[in-house]
Design a protein around this motif. Structure first.
Motif, short mmCIF file in Angstrom:
data_model
loop_
_atom_site.label_atom_id
_atom_site.label_comp_id
_atom_site.label_asym_id
_atom_site.label_seq_id
_atom_site.Cartn_x
_atom_site.Cartn_y
_atom_site.Cartn_z
N ASP A 41 44.25 27.94 35.74
CA ASP A 41 44.25 28.69 34.27
C ASP A 41 44.93 29.92 34.28
O ASP A 41 45.72 29.99 33.46
N SER A 42 45.06 30.67 35.15
CA SER A 42 45.88 31.95 35.14
C SER A 42 47.20 31.75 35.34
O SER A 42 48.08 32.24 34.65
N ARG A 82 48.37 30.53 31.96
CA ARG A 82 48.52 31.39 31.04
C ARG A 82 50.02 32.00 31.18
O ARG A 82 50.56 32.31 30.17
N ARG A 138 42.34 43.79 38.49
CA ARG A 138 42.04 42.64 37.81
C ARG A 138 41.81 43.12 36.28
O ARG A 138 42.03 42.85 35.35
N GLY A 178 44.69 41.54 34.36
CA GLY A 178 44.25 40.48 34.10
C GLY A 178 44.24 39.42 35.28
O GLY A 178 43.90 38.24 35.14
N TYR A 179 44.96 39.86 36.41
CA TYR A 179 45.07 38.94 37.54
C TYR A 179 44.43 39.49 38.99
O TYR A 179 44.17 40.62 38.98
N GLY A 234 50.62 34.53 38.35
CA GLY A 234 48.91 34.52 38.00
C GLY A 234 48.02 34.09 39.10
O GLY A 234 46.96 34.06 38.86
N HIS A 235 48.54 33.42 40.39
CA HIS A 235 47.81 32.80 41.15
C HIS A 235 48.33 32.90 42.21
O HIS A 235 49.60 32.87 42.40
#
Length: 195
Positions: free
Chosen positions: A38-39, A42, A126, A130-131, A164-165
């Motif tokens: 999901d990340s 995004r 985070r 957001g990560y 993001g991951h």
């Protein structure tokens, strides 16, 4: 030098050659995943919205460290654009340094540009970006982030950044990185010791 400008995208690393045209390794074939975490999805969606033509790809193994990402991509560690987040003490702002994977960030050089810094723990990173640590993307932060880019990244035609991951990355040029983040390029690396 306007270094107090937050990332332009805050609300919402093939393999390069050296500037002299030498170096580089042939890229390891890494296919875009059919289903991204999901990340990372995004980030892929954001890159698509801003017209970035390179896909988010998943590494076969973790890319939490620059060495792991470079090994998975078949590029040099220096071509990895690693994201390091600090906390500015005067206002608790997130300060992200996007450094060459071959460099260590000199906190004193950064502090001279933006003010005194403190460590940013995993919760701060985070909350502000957001990560999770290990996959912090240079763009798409959930809050404003002050961004500086290591001037050593400008020596490459192409670089790779986290998407993001811990297993996800995307390719871009140093110019695209500066444009996407609104960042300033600066000397942020620890200088090599004199012989």
């Amino acid at each position: 030098m306007n270094i107090d400008r937050p990332s332009q995208l805050s609300s919402a690393s093939g393999v390069g050659r050296d500037a002299d045209g030498a170096g580089g390794h042939p890229p390891t074939p890494v296919e875009p995943a059919t289903r991204l975490p999901d990340s990372a999805q995004r980030v892929a969606d954001l890159l698509l919205r801003i017209g970035h033509g390179k896909p988010v790809v998943l590494l076969p193994a973790s890319g939490r460290t620059s060495a792991e990402a470079a090994a998975g991509l078949g590029c040099s560690v220096a071509e990895i654009a690693k994201s390091i987040v600090f906390r500015r003490l005067s206002d608790d702002a997130a300060v992200m340094i996007i450094a060459s994977g071959a460099n260590r960030v000199d906190e004193l050089k950064v502090a001279a540009l933006v003010g005194p810094l403190g460590k940013a723990d995993a919760a701060f990173v985070r909350q502000r970006t957001g990560y999770a640590i290990g996959g912090v993307c240079p763009v798409g932060h959930c809050g404003q982030t002050l961004v500086l880019v290591d001037q050593d990244l400008l020596h490459f035609d192409r670089i790779w950044a986290a998407a993001g991951h811990p297993h996800a990355v995307f390719e871009l040029t140093p110019g695209e990185l500066l444009a996407m983040t609104g960042a300033t390029a600066a000397e942020v690396a620890i200088s090599p010791a004199s012989p």
